[in-house]
Design a protein around this motif. Structure first.
Motif, PDB file in Angstrom:
ATOM      1  N   ASP A   1      -5.721 -19.558   6.640  1.00  0.00           N
ATOM      2  CA  ASP A   1      -7.099 -19.949   6.971  1.00  0.00           C
ATOM      3  C   ASP A   1      -7.134 -21.368   7.541  1.00  0.00           C
ATOM      4  O   ASP A   1      -7.948 -21.669   8.416  1.00  0.00           O
ATOM      5  CB  ASP A   1      -7.987 -19.877   5.730  1.00  0.00           C
ATOM      6  N   ASP A   2      -6.259 -22.245   7.040  1.00  0.00           N
ATOM      7  CA  ASP A   2      -6.182 -23.612   7.568  1.00  0.00           C
ATOM      8  C   ASP A   2      -5.660 -23.609   9.003  1.00  0.00           C
ATOM      9  O   ASP A   2      -6.149 -24.355   9.855  1.00  0.00           O
ATOM     10  CB  ASP A   2      -5.285 -24.469   6.676  1.00  0.00           C
TER      11      ASP A   2
ATOM     12  N   ILE B   1      -5.872 -21.111  11.165  1.00  0.00           N
ATOM     13  CA  ILE B   1      -6.883 -20.503  12.026  1.00  0.00           C
ATOM     14  C   ILE B   1      -8.035 -21.467  12.265  1.00  0.00           C
ATOM     15  O   ILE B   1      -8.533 -21.601  13.393  1.00  0.00           O
ATOM     16  CB  ILE B   1      -7.370 -19.175  11.409  1.00  0.00           C
ATOM     17  N   TYR B   2      -8.458 -22.189  11.218  1.00  0.00           N
ATOM     18  CA  TYR B   2      -9.521 -23.179  11.411  1.00  0.00           C
ATOM     19  C   TYR B   2      -9.075 -24.258  12.400  1.00  0.00           C
ATOM     20  O   TYR B   2      -9.844 -24.673  13.277  1.00  0.00           O
ATOM     21  CB  TYR B   2      -9.924 -23.837  10.089  1.00  0.00           C
ATOM     22  N   THR B   3      -7.832 -24.713  12.273  1.00  0.00           N
ATOM     23  CA  THR B   3      -7.322 -25.745  13.186  1.00  0.00           C
ATOM     24  C   THR B   3      -7.340 -25.250  14.627  1.00  0.00           C
ATOM     25  O   THR B   3      -7.736 -25.977  15.547  1.00  0.00           O
ATOM     26  CB  THR B   3      -5.892 -26.158  12.783  1.00  0.00           C
TER      27      THR B   3
ATOM     28  N   ASP C   1      -9.248 -22.693  15.835  1.00  0.00           N
ATOM     29  CA  ASP C   1     -10.656 -22.499  16.215  1.00  0.00           C
ATOM     30  C   ASP C   1     -11.285 -23.820  16.666  1.00  0.00           C
ATOM     31  O   ASP C   1     -11.946 -23.895  17.710  1.00  0.00           O
ATOM     32  CB  ASP C   1     -11.460 -21.946  15.038  1.00  0.00           C
ATOM     33  N   THR C   2     -11.067 -24.859  15.876  1.00  0.00           N
ATOM     34  CA  THR C   2     -11.683 -26.160  16.155  1.00  0.00           C
ATOM     35  C   THR C   2     -11.075 -26.803  17.398  1.00  0.00           C
ATOM     36  O   THR C   2     -11.781 -27.387  18.220  1.00  0.00           O
ATOM     37  CB  THR C   2     -11.516 -27.080  14.935  1.00  0.00           C
TER      38      THR C   2
ATOM     39  N   LYS D   1     -12.571 -24.954  20.378  1.00  0.00           N
ATOM     40  CA  LYS D   1     -14.016 -25.137  20.522  1.00  0.00           C
ATOM     41  C   LYS D   1     -14.354 -26.509  21.084  1.00  0.00           C
ATOM     42  O   LYS D   1     -15.262 -26.661  21.905  1.00  0.00           O
ATOM     43  CB  LYS D   1     -14.706 -24.944  19.174  1.00  0.00           C
TER      44      LYS D   1
ATOM     45  N   LYS E   1      -5.889 -13.025  11.406  1.00  0.00           N
ATOM     46  CA  LYS E   1      -5.320 -13.107  10.053  1.00  0.00           C
ATOM     47  C   LYS E   1      -4.854 -11.729   9.608  1.00  0.00           C
ATOM     48  O   LYS E   1      -5.601 -10.745   9.706  1.00  0.00           O
ATOM     49  CB  LYS E   1      -6.383 -13.656   9.097  1.00  0.00           C
TER      50      LYS E   1
ATOM     51  N   LYS F   1      -9.089 -26.831   6.084  1.00  0.00           N
ATOM     52  CA  LYS F   1     -10.373 -26.213   6.415  1.00  0.00           C
ATOM     53  C   LYS F   1     -11.455 -26.646   5.435  1.00  0.00           C
ATOM     54  O   LYS F   1     -12.582 -26.951   5.840  1.00  0.00           O
ATOM     55  CB  LYS F   1     -10.221 -24.693   6.403  1.00  0.00           C
ATOM     56  N   HIS F   2     -11.118 -26.707   4.163  1.00  0.00           N
ATOM     57  CA  HIS F   2     -12.141 -26.983   3.146  1.00  0.00           C
ATOM     58  C   HIS F   2     -12.693 -28.403   3.246  1.00  0.00           C
ATOM     59  O   HIS F   2     -13.774 -28.676   2.733  1.00  0.00           O
ATOM     60  CB  HIS F   2     -11.578 -26.734   1.745  1.00  0.00           C
TER      61      HIS F   2
ATOM     62  N   GLU G   1     -14.422 -28.250   7.652  1.00  0.00           N
ATOM     63  CA  GLU G   1     -15.454 -27.324   8.109  1.00  0.00           C
ATOM     64  C   GLU G   1     -16.863 -27.821   7.803  1.00  0.00           C
ATOM     65  O   GLU G   1     -17.814 -27.482   8.511  1.00  0.00           O
ATOM     66  CB  GLU G   1     -15.250 -25.945   7.492  1.00  0.00           C
TER      67      GLU G   1
END
Length: 635
Positions: free
Chosen positions: A120-121, A123-125, A127-128, A131, A153, A188-189, A192
């Protein structure tokens, strides 16, 4: 205790004399000295020490990539081989085209605040990064490499991802090739909750993934203190071994004269680019101070990068190969090396360092090219006997014969050769394009107007390269160039490198970093996508050599579908090197002489010539190998 920038004011009764020994000597940041590894910062003082967001450019040279971050794959700098760190193993290739991949990460890795690291970390990296790719400043390579919206994922520890083009270098782009990674996972936590503010988010006192966390940093930018996590075994590279120091302090000890005295007095353990004469003086006063090797060239010459002179070759008159060759032939490299680094260097004529890893791949196959290279007027510029000349010059300087290489060791020590020092040939080349000397003895532009060369060099934050730059400028001035050596701090230096409108000439290392057969990580940005107008103020994102040759661009593009290290891939790299060299598109000078003395008063077992378990650089991510291999002396 009161902290004021570089200094700490303590009660008089608590002061310790430099070099004195007590039962519990403390550092000036309040940690036990015998539990604290102290290193000189690579970049001196940080202008924005509270900026710690790895999605943007910031002061990465003070422990973040070395201690705080962790990467999918790391590089064994002793062998040039990639190995998994956060990843559970090598990347899995899912299709014959090498565009689809599966990443598996190790379970049981935790951020320093106790939250588990998962895909998840990652994927967040991603995504960001995509974007906000037009606003963030450290994601360009990733966003031009990974196919947009291609990641998914599979489970908490597995993800699939695609690349825009065939990617045989996936592990070294999404992992580490030399100094660190272009892809740094963020938590991510933490991030985000920032929303759109993530592009300006400072991330001060960053949550980390490596075994160390930030304990404290100087708001004035002179030092940063790291502390070993209690749960370091659960960190990103906690499986590498036991980190020996409880604390690691990155600190700027000031100008070289000041920090040499501090080094002699055992105030810190590892320096960064101290000049050879200062090292010699320090060794004479403190037997615990050592160089990388006890014999010439005394220092590590195996950095991936090399010093070179970079032109804005889109700007007149540097757009003329005759001018660039004239500048090369008026660099008296023998004298530069003696003046700047006391002859402790290794010449590298090709646009990459000559090391035990790159020599058989690039230098040996290109010796015939170098010896046969001929300029348009029939002149052969290569001097294969350069090393023998260095030995003779150093012997004349009084260097003992026992310290000088002989036989085959001459080329191993001083390189395969370099360019002739020939001001007369340079004058002939310049005359062919209308550049002649005026009444004052300096070269003028073809229209007869004054020609002043603005040559940017580092200020005190890189003393060795600063001295090299001054010596080059002196060589040029003697040959008739009206050159000004302009010192720049680290921030301005990078701005000049990245901005066409600000660059005429500079000494640098940025685009000549090839550690093994994978030349692509260094030259991948040779593309028309990274070419901007000669007078542009828009920052470059690559191609700092300002290459405009479409044949080079095609070689780079064609190589994207070739396996890294394969015969066709290496052959394309050799062709690029030939084109860069024959056009003198940059003047490569020497392997970076990494003059890094160590002090074994408190710590021992640093990487050395006879104990080369890692590159001895405190500013590369591979410094983690030093952290787990050094041992306390018990003092």
């Amino acid at each position: 205790m009161v902290r004021l920038g570089r200094y700490v004011l303590a009660p008089l009764a608590g002061l310790l004399l430099a070099g004195a020994s007590t039962a519990q000597e403390m550092t000036d940041v309040g940690t036990p000295r015998n539990e604290t590894l102290i290193v000189q910062t690579f970049d001196g003082k940080s202008a924005n020490p509270d900026v710690q967001n790895p999605l943007n450019q910031y002061a990465i040279w003070r422990g973040f990539r070395e201690l705080g971050w962790s990467f999918l794959w790391e590089m064994d700098t002793a062998t040039g081989q990639s190995y998994p760190e956060l990843a559970a193993g090598p990347v899995e290739v899912l299709n014959p085209e090498h565009t689809k991949f599966r990443i598996k990460i190790r379970p049981g890795v935790f951020w320093s605040d106790g939250v588990e690291f998962t895909v998840d970390d990652l994927i967040y990296t991603l995504d960001t990064s995509f974007k906000y790719k037009d606003k963030l400043t450290f994601v360009a390579r990733t966003t031009n490499y990974v196919k947009p919206d291609s990641w998914s994922k599979v489970d908490n520890y597995t993800m699939d991802i695609e690349t825009v083009s065939p990617a045989y270098d996936f592990q070294t782009v999404l992992g580490v090739y030399t100094w660190g990674s272009l892809f740094v996972p963020v938590p991510k936590h933490i991030f985000e909750g920032q929303g759109d503010n993530v592009v300006t988010y400072k991330n001060t006192n960053a949550v980390t993934l490596g075994p160390y966390k930030i304990k404290e940093f100087d708001p004035n930018g002179f030092w940063q203190l790291w502390e070993l996590r209690d749960d370091w075994q659960r960190s990103g590279w906690g499986n590498l071994g036991t980190p020996k120091p409880k604390y690691v302090l990155y600190k700027d000890f000031g100008a070289e004269e000041t920090r040499t005295l501090a080094f002699v007095q055992n105030q810190y353990d590892v320096d960064t680019f101290m000049s050879p004469d200062s090292i010699a003086a320090a060794k004479a006063r403190n037997p615990a101070i050592e160089t990388f090797s006890p014999t010439l060239p005394y220092h590590d010459m195996n950095d991936a990068c090399s010093y070179g002179i970079y032109f804005n070759q889109q700007k007149s008159p540097y757009d003329l190969p005759e001018v660039r060759w004239a500048l090369a032939l008026t660099v008296n490299l023998q004298q530069v090396a003696i003046s700047a680094v006391s002859g402790q260097f290794k010449a590298s004529a090709l646009p990459l360092a000559d090391t035990p890893i790159t020599d058989p791949v690039f230098y040996q196959p290109m010796l015939e090219f170098l010896n046969g290279l001929t300029l348009s007027d029939g002149y052969k510029p290569f001097d294969a006997g350069f090393g023998d000349g260095m030995v003779a010059a150093l012997k004349a300087q009084g260097i003992p014969e026992a310290d000088l290489p002989t036989g085959d060791a001459v080329k191993q020590g001083f390189g395969q050769g370099w360019w002739k020092f020939d001001p007369a040939q340079a004058e002939k080349l310049l005359g062919s394009v209308g550049i002649k000397k005026g009444a004052d003895g300096f070269y003028t532009k073809p229209d007869g107007s004054p020609w002043t060369l603005d040559f940017v060099i580092p200020a005190d934050w890189n003393k060795v390269m600063q001295r090299t730059g001054f010596s080059i400028a002196d060589s040029w001035k003697k040959a008739g160039f009206n050159v000004t050596a302009r010192q720049a701090d680290n921030g301005e230096f990078t701005t000049v490198q990245n901005t066409n409108a600000k660059l005429d000439l500079m000494v640098n290392w940025s685009t000549s970093c090839t550690y093994n057969s994978n030349w692509f990580n260094s030259w991948n940005s040779f593309s028309d996508a990274f070419v901007k107008p000669a007078d542009s103020n828009e920052p470059l994102q690559g191609n700092y050599v300002r290459v405009t040759d479409p044949e080079i661009f095609k070689l780079v593009q064609d190589s994207k579908s070739l396996e890294i290290g394969s015969e066709p891939f290496v052959a394309n790299g050799i062709e690029i090197a030939k084109k860069l060299t024959s056009g003198m598109q940059l003047i490569n000078l020497m392997n970076i002489p990494t003059t890094i003395p160590t002090n074994s008063t408190y710590w021992k077992n640093y990487p050395k010539q006879e104990n080369f378990y890692a590159a001895p650089y405190t500013w590369w991510s591979s410094f983690k190998k030093t952290i787990v291999n050094i041992e306390p002396t018990g003092k």
